[in-house]
Design an enzyme around this catalytic site. Structure first.
Site, short mmCIF file in Angstrom:
data_model
loop_
_atom_site.label_atom_id
_atom_site.label_comp_id
_atom_site.label_asym_id
_atom_site.label_seq_id
_atom_site.Cartn_x
_atom_site.Cartn_y
_atom_site.Cartn_z
N CYS A 116 0.83 -1.14 -0.02
CA CYS A 116 0.10 -0.05 0.01
C CYS A 116 0.78 1.42 -0.02
O CYS A 116 0.21 2.38 -0.52
CB CYS A 116 -0.80 -0.06 1.17
N HIS A 256 -3.46 7.17 2.79
CA HIS A 256 -3.94 5.58 2.16
C HIS A 256 -5.50 5.51 2.71
O HIS A 256 -5.69 5.81 3.97
CB HIS A 256 -2.93 4.71 2.83
N ASN A 286 -10.43 -0.62 -0.06
CA ASN A 286 -8.84 -0.46 0.24
C ASN A 286 -8.23 -0.84 -1.14
O ASN A 286 -8.46 -2.03 -1.28
CB ASN A 286 -8.61 -1.31 1.41
O1 UT7 Z 1 -3.99 -1.35 3.46
C1 UT7 Z 1 -3.12 -1.88 4.58
C2 UT7 Z 1 -3.77 -3.06 5.06
N1 UT7 Z 1 -4.95 -3.02 5.80
C3 UT7 Z 1 -5.24 -2.46 6.71
O2 UT7 Z 1 -4.78 -1.38 7.10
C4 UT7 Z 1 -6.28 -2.90 7.85
C5 UT7 Z 1 -6.03 -2.64 9.13
N2 UT7 Z 1 -7.01 -3.29 10.10
C6 UT7 Z 1 -8.14 -2.85 10.06
O3 UT7 Z 1 -8.80 -2.03 9.20
C7 UT7 Z 1 -9.29 -3.67 11.24
O4 UT7 Z 1 -8.44 -4.44 11.82
C8 UT7 Z 1 -10.24 -4.51 10.40
C9 UT7 Z 1 -11.60 -3.58 9.84
C10 UT7 Z 1 -9.74 -5.35 9.55
C11 UT7 Z 1 -11.05 -5.30 11.51
O5 UT7 Z 1 -11.59 -4.51 12.45
P1 UT7 Z 1 -11.42 -4.73 14.30
O6 UT7 Z 1 -11.99 -3.37 14.72
O7 UT7 Z 1 -9.86 -4.82 14.23
O8 UT7 Z 1 -12.10 -6.14 14.33
P2 UT7 Z 1 -11.65 -7.45 14.74
O9 UT7 Z 1 -10.79 -7.99 13.90
O10 UT7 Z 1 -10.96 -7.37 16.04
O11 UT7 Z 1 -12.83 -8.12 14.87
C12 UT7 Z 1 -14.09 -7.77 15.82
C13 UT7 Z 1 -15.22 -8.89 15.45
C14 UT7 Z 1 -14.72 -10.31 15.70
O12 UT7 Z 1 -15.65 -11.16 16.24
P3 UT7 Z 1 -15.54 -11.47 17.84
O13 UT7 Z 1 -14.48 -12.52 17.96
O14 UT7 Z 1 -15.21 -10.24 18.59
O15 UT7 Z 1 -16.78 -12.38 18.19
C15 UT7 Z 1 -14.69 -10.69 14.39
O16 UT7 Z 1 -15.02 -12.15 14.00
O17 UT7 Z 1 -15.73 -8.76 14.42
C16 UT7 Z 1 -15.72 -10.01 13.69
N3 UT7 Z 1 -15.68 -9.65 12.18
C17 UT7 Z 1 -16.92 -9.06 11.49
N4 UT7 Z 1 -18.04 -9.30 11.90
C18 UT7 Z 1 -18.84 -9.00 10.80
C19 UT7 Z 1 -14.61 -9.38 11.47
N5 UT7 Z 1 -14.85 -9.22 10.29
C20 UT7 Z 1 -16.36 -9.14 10.30
C21 UT7 Z 1 -17.34 -8.79 9.21
N6 UT7 Z 1 -18.44 -8.81 9.70
N7 UT7 Z 1 -16.91 -8.40 8.05
#
Ligand code: UT7
Length: 337
Positions: A116, A256, A286
């Site tokens: 990225c 980004h 993204n």
């Molecule tokens: O371009 C550079 C590369 N990428 C990035 O910059 C991404 C950086 N990271 C992020 O943007 C965030 O970490 C994410 C958007 C990927 C995830 O957000 P988060 O607030 O860190 O969520 P999490 O991974 O901690 O997940 C929270 C909950 C989990 O459930 P439990 O374990 O709390 O029950 C996940 O299973 O959300 C769940 N979850 C979803 N629920 C509904 C994960 N993806 C989804 C989804 N829909 N699509």
């Protein structure tokens, strides 16, 4: 940076494939909701390349527009740098394929891999070639067909990514204008956080077990999130300091486009109001190295960014890597015969 030869962006262009994948579409594919995606990421929809479209096709469209807005002919390009993690194939480089499509016969061509942060790495490399006097015009295209490596059964990643291309023709500008400073960095200790496990020499495609997801993008979202929040702010501080500027001088931040919460944290760190931050991830998701040049081209073509504005572009991603630049915006070419 030396004051004698100022280098800047002479023209920009973008291309987004026609097909749009909405959050409502994704709700039918995986266990997710529009509410979760919008509140956790800020994304509502993203564009997806056709099956017969590869990254060079997207890059060609964006590059053609950038050449048009810059007034530079393809035959006059000295170098083409394509920044991508989704090349058409491992080799030849996507840059060579784009060179042929454009008819940029005298241009050298190579791909650059910095995920990225790719466009910022590419712009920095282009600038050095022009400052040194070796080249006059360099085309940099950030392009991704991330849909081709996205696992549409994995809700934690498939809601995030989109396809697109953003291009810039880089060349000499009036003294004191253009790129004022760069800050590039890498932290390979985070290499495992964001990767395409198979398809390289570590795990060739021929060795991928049936049912394995190793031929799809893998990301530890939390790890990347923490890294992003940390480096976005510090990279911005460093480019401003290197350019002899302060936060108050910044007219626009072009970050980004990965997650609105990451963008918000950079905005707060710089003390900027919302109207000074270019955000389009709600419509595109993204797009890795395409995100920054697409956002830049939109803001320029809409007349939002104007001659003389001070911009900070900042990105982070796989590697892990980061990059930032401060720009005094001018597309006026210096010394054009
Ligand atoms: O371009 C550079 C590369 N990428 C990035 O910059 C991404 C950086 N990271 C992020 O943007 C965030 O970490 C994410 C958007 C990927 C995830 O957000 P988060 O607030 O860190 O969520 P999490 O991974 O901690 O997940 C929270 C909950 C989990 O459930 P439990 O374990 O709390 O029950 C996940 O299973 O959300 C769940 N979850 C979803 N629920 C509904 C994960 N993806 C989804 C989804 N829909 N699509």
């Amino acid at each position: 940076m030396s004051k004698e030869r100022s280098v800047g962006i002479l023209g920009t262009g973008r291309y987004l494939p026609e097909r749009v994948l909405t959050n409502a579409d994704l709700e039918k594919m995986v266990d997710t909701s529009d509410e979760w995606i919008v509140s956790r990421t800020g994304i509502s929809e993203r564009h997806i390349a056709r099956e017969d479209q590869a990254s060079s096709d997207l890059a060609f469209e964006a590059a053609s527009r950038a050449l048009e807005t810059s007034g530079v002919a393809a035959e006059d390009l000295d170098l083409i740098i394509i920044t991508t993690v989704t090349p058409d194939m491992f080799f030849p480089s996507t840059a060579c394929i784009v060179q042929e499509k454009l008819g940029a016969k005298k241009a050298a061509a190579f791909d650059l891999s910095a995920a990225c942060s790719g466009f910022l790495y590419g712009a920095s490399v282009a600038t050095q070639f022009i400052k040194s006097g070796m080249y006059r015009y360099v085309l940099v295209v950030g392009v991704e067909s991330l849909s081709k490596i996205t696992d549409y059964t994995d809700r934690s990643t498939c809601v995030l990514f989109g396809d697109g291309a953003g291009a810039a023709v880089i060349g000499p500008v009036e003294d004191g204008m253009g790129f004022l400073s760069f800050d590039l960095g890498a932290d390979g200790s985070g290499a495992e956080s964001l990767k395409l496990p198979a398809g390289g020499s570590r795990k060739p495609l021929s060795k991928v077990e049936p049912g394995s997801r190793d031929n799809f993008l893998y990301m530890s979202g939390n790890e990347v999130f923490k890294f992003a929040v940390r480096v976005m702010g510090s990279a911005c501080d460093r480019v401003l300091e290197k350019a002899g500027l302060t936060k108050e001088d910044v007219d626009f931040l072009v970050p980004h486009q990965a997650n609105i919460r990451i963008i918000d944290s950079a905005m707060r760190r710089l003390g900027l109001s919302e109207d000074k931050v270019v955000v389009n991830l709600n419509r595109y998701g993204n797009m890795s190295s395409a995100s920054i040049p697409v956002a830049l081209d939109e803001a320029v073509s809409e007349g939002r960014i104007k001659e003389g504005d001070t911009l900070v572009l900042v990105g982070f991603g796989g590697g892990l890597t980061w990059g930032a630049t401060a720009i005094k915006w001018s597309t006026k070419e210096k010394g054009r015969e």
